[in-house]
Design a protein around this motif. Structure first.
Motif, PDB file in Angstrom:
ATOM      1  N   UNK A  65       5.070  52.830 -30.972  1.00 54.69           N
ATOM      2  CA  UNK A  65       6.286  52.303 -30.325  1.00 54.69           C
ATOM      3  C   UNK A  65       6.223  52.546 -28.818  1.00 54.69           C
ATOM      4  N   UNK A  66       5.836  53.755 -28.447  1.00 53.16           N
ATOM      5  CA  UNK A  66       5.693  54.119 -27.038  1.00 53.16           C
ATOM      6  C   UNK A  66       4.628  53.245 -26.365  1.00 53.16           C
ATOM      7  N   UNK A  67       3.521  53.049 -27.055  1.00 53.74           N
ATOM      8  CA  UNK A  67       2.426  52.228 -26.524  1.00 53.74           C
ATOM      9  C   UNK A  67       2.915  50.795 -26.254  1.00 53.74           C
ATOM     10  N   UNK A  68       3.702  50.248 -27.170  1.00 52.16           N
ATOM     11  CA  UNK A  68       4.231  48.884 -26.982  1.00 52.16           C
ATOM     12  C   UNK A  68       5.125  48.814 -25.740  1.00 52.16           C
ATOM     13  N   UNK A  69       5.937  49.856 -25.544  1.00 53.05           N
ATOM     14  CA  UNK A  69       6.797  49.898 -24.341  1.00 53.05           C
ATOM     15  C   UNK A  69       5.944  49.864 -23.081  1.00 53.05           C
ATOM     16  N   UNK A  70       4.901  50.678 -23.063  1.00 49.65           N
ATOM     17  CA  UNK A  70       4.044  50.742 -21.877  1.00 49.65           C
ATOM     18  C   UNK A  70       3.253  49.448 -21.675  1.00 49.65           C
ATOM     19  N   UNK A  71       2.862  48.794 -22.759  1.00 48.48           N
ATOM     20  CA  UNK A  71       2.151  47.514 -22.615  1.00 48.48           C
ATOM     21  C   UNK A  71       3.039  46.488 -21.925  1.00 48.48           C
ATOM     22  N   UNK A  72       4.332  46.515 -22.234  1.00 49.76           N
ATOM     23  CA  UNK A  72       5.283  45.600 -21.590  1.00 49.76           C
ATOM     24  C   UNK A  72       5.537  45.971 -20.137  1.00 49.76           C
ATOM     25  N   UNK A  73       5.806  47.260 -19.899  1.00 50.35           N
ATOM     26  CA  UNK A  73       6.272  47.696 -18.585  1.00 50.35           C
ATOM     27  C   UNK A  73       5.154  48.065 -17.605  1.00 50.35           C
ATOM     28  N   UNK A  74       4.027  48.474 -18.121  1.00 42.70           N
ATOM     29  CA  UNK A  74       2.882  48.844 -17.281  1.00 42.70           C
ATOM     30  C   UNK A  74       1.637  48.114 -17.794  1.00 42.70           C
ATOM     31  N   UNK A  75       1.607  46.791 -17.655  1.00 41.40           N
ATOM     32  CA  UNK A  75       0.500  46.018 -18.242  1.00 41.40           C
ATOM     33  C   UNK A  75      -0.867  46.381 -17.670  1.00 41.40           C
ATOM     34  N   UNK A  76      -0.903  46.973 -16.480  1.00 47.56           N
ATOM     35  CA  UNK A  76      -2.191  47.335 -15.878  1.00 47.56           C
ATOM     36  C   UNK A  76      -2.756  48.636 -16.445  1.00 47.56           C
ATOM     37  N   UNK A  77      -1.974  49.366 -17.218  1.00 43.05           N
ATOM     38  CA  UNK A  77      -2.422  50.651 -17.773  1.00 43.05           C
ATOM     39  C   UNK A  77      -3.550  50.430 -18.779  1.00 43.05           C
ATOM     40  N   UNK A  78      -4.440  51.399 -18.831  1.00 46.27           N
ATOM     41  CA  UNK A  78      -5.537  51.355 -19.794  1.00 46.27           C
ATOM     42  C   UNK A  78      -5.138  52.216 -21.001  1.00 46.27           C
ATOM     43  N   UNK A  79      -5.280  51.643 -22.172  1.00 45.59           N
ATOM     44  CA  UNK A  79      -4.874  52.350 -23.387  1.00 45.59           C
ATOM     45  C   UNK A  79      -6.079  53.024 -24.033  1.00 45.59           C
ATOM     46  N   UNK A  80      -5.920  54.325 -24.269  1.00 42.44           N
ATOM     47  CA  UNK A  80      -6.954  55.106 -24.941  1.00 42.44           C
ATOM     48  C   UNK A  80      -6.443  55.423 -26.337  1.00 42.44           C
ATOM     49  N   UNK A  81      -7.320  55.328 -27.308  1.00 40.34           N
ATOM     50  CA  UNK A  81      -6.898  55.510 -28.695  1.00 40.34           C
ATOM     51  C   UNK A  81      -7.629  56.678 -29.342  1.00 40.34           C
ATOM     52  N   UNK A  82      -6.915  57.421 -30.165  1.00 43.56           N
ATOM     53  CA  UNK A  82      -7.569  58.449 -30.969  1.00 43.56           C
ATOM     54  C   UNK A  82      -7.669  57.929 -32.393  1.00 43.56           C
ATOM     55  N   UNK A  83      -8.637  58.421 -33.103  1.00 37.56           N
ATOM     56  CA  UNK A  83      -8.859  58.021 -34.485  1.00 37.56           C
ATOM     57  C   UNK A  83      -7.658  58.436 -35.333  1.00 37.56           C
ATOM     58  N   UNK A  84      -7.233  57.562 -36.228  1.00 41.31           N
ATOM     59  CA  UNK A  84      -6.064  57.838 -37.081  1.00 41.31           C
ATOM     60  C   UNK A  84      -6.220  59.096 -37.933  1.00 41.31           C
ATOM     61  N   UNK A  85      -7.455  59.482 -38.213  1.00 41.70           N
ATOM     62  CA  UNK A  85      -7.631  60.676 -39.061  1.00 41.70           C
ATOM     63  C   UNK A  85      -7.129  61.939 -38.361  1.00 41.70           C
ATOM     64  N   UNK A  86      -7.077  61.933 -37.041  1.00 47.87           N
ATOM     65  CA  UNK A  86      -6.567  63.103 -36.309  1.00 47.87           C
ATOM     66  C   UNK A  86      -5.058  63.023 -36.100  1.00 47.87           C
ATOM     67  N   UNK A  87      -4.483  61.846 -36.219  1.00 49.37           N
ATOM     68  CA  UNK A  87      -3.050  61.572 -36.052  1.00 49.37           C
ATOM     69  C   UNK A  87      -2.485  61.917 -34.675  1.00 49.37           C
ATOM     70  N   UNK A  88      -2.672  63.159 -34.238  1.00 50.26           N
ATOM     71  CA  UNK A  88      -2.091  63.604 -32.966  1.00 50.26           C
ATOM     72  C   UNK A  88      -3.167  63.929 -31.943  1.00 50.26           C
ATOM     73  N   UNK A  89      -2.854  63.637 -30.685  1.00 53.99           N
ATOM     74  CA  UNK A  89      -3.769  63.972 -29.590  1.00 53.99           C
ATOM     75  C   UNK A  89      -4.084  65.469 -29.628  1.00 53.99           C
ATOM     76  N   UNK A  90      -3.052  66.293 -29.815  1.00 51.14           N
ATOM     77  CA  UNK A  90      -3.226  67.749 -29.800  1.00 51.14           C
ATOM     78  C   UNK A  90      -4.083  68.247 -30.965  1.00 51.14           C
ATOM     79  N   UNK A  91      -4.178  67.459 -32.034  1.00 51.22           N
ATOM     80  CA  UNK A  91      -4.956  67.877 -33.206  1.00 51.22           C
ATOM     81  C   UNK A  91      -6.399  67.373 -33.165  1.00 51.22           C
TER      82      UNK A  91
END
Length: 119
Positions: A65-91
């Motif tokens: 949801x947050x990513x979608x907001x940023x795609x709309x409002x900050x289209x120049x931002x680069x999106x980095x993705x973590x693998x779903x198996x880790x779920x959280x950046x901190x994990x």
């Protein structure tokens, strides 16, 4: 004073701490605390206009949801993705996160890229 040109946007303070441990170059790490209001988002858009912005959020519903907001409002931002198996950046393991950041041309501490990287 060092000119900081890169900003990484994360969800939680534990994400910020994890990323800060790994990144070697000066970057701003902004924490949204999982959600972001319209007025704060507008402030960020103005603040980050001339910078390289990276979005690194959790691989879950609130992160998307947050990513979608940023795609709309900050289209120049680069999106980095973590693998779903880790779920959280901190994990995510340090080594894995370091490789994600490095793939975006963000300088990381070399010890996190070692074969036997720390968890």
């Amino acid at each position: 004073m060092i000119m900081v040109e890169k900003t990484i946007i994360v969800e939680g303070s534990s994400d910020r701490k994890r990323v800060a441990e790994i990144v070697r170059e000066p970057v701003d790490i902004i924490c949204t605390n999982g959600t972001i209001g319209v007025s704060r988002l507008d402030e960020l858009v103005d603040e980050l206009f001339e910078r390289d912005v990276y979005i690194l959020v959790d691989a879950d519903a609130s992160g998307e949801k947050l990513r979608r907001q940023f795609k709309r409002e900050l289209p120049q931002a680069r999106h980095l993705y973590i693998d779903r198996r880790y779920k959280e950046v901190a994990a995510a393991p340090h080594r894995y996160l370091a490789s994600v950041l490095m793939s975006a041309d963000i300088d990381v501490h070399g010890e996190f890229l070692q074969k036997e990287g720390t968890q």
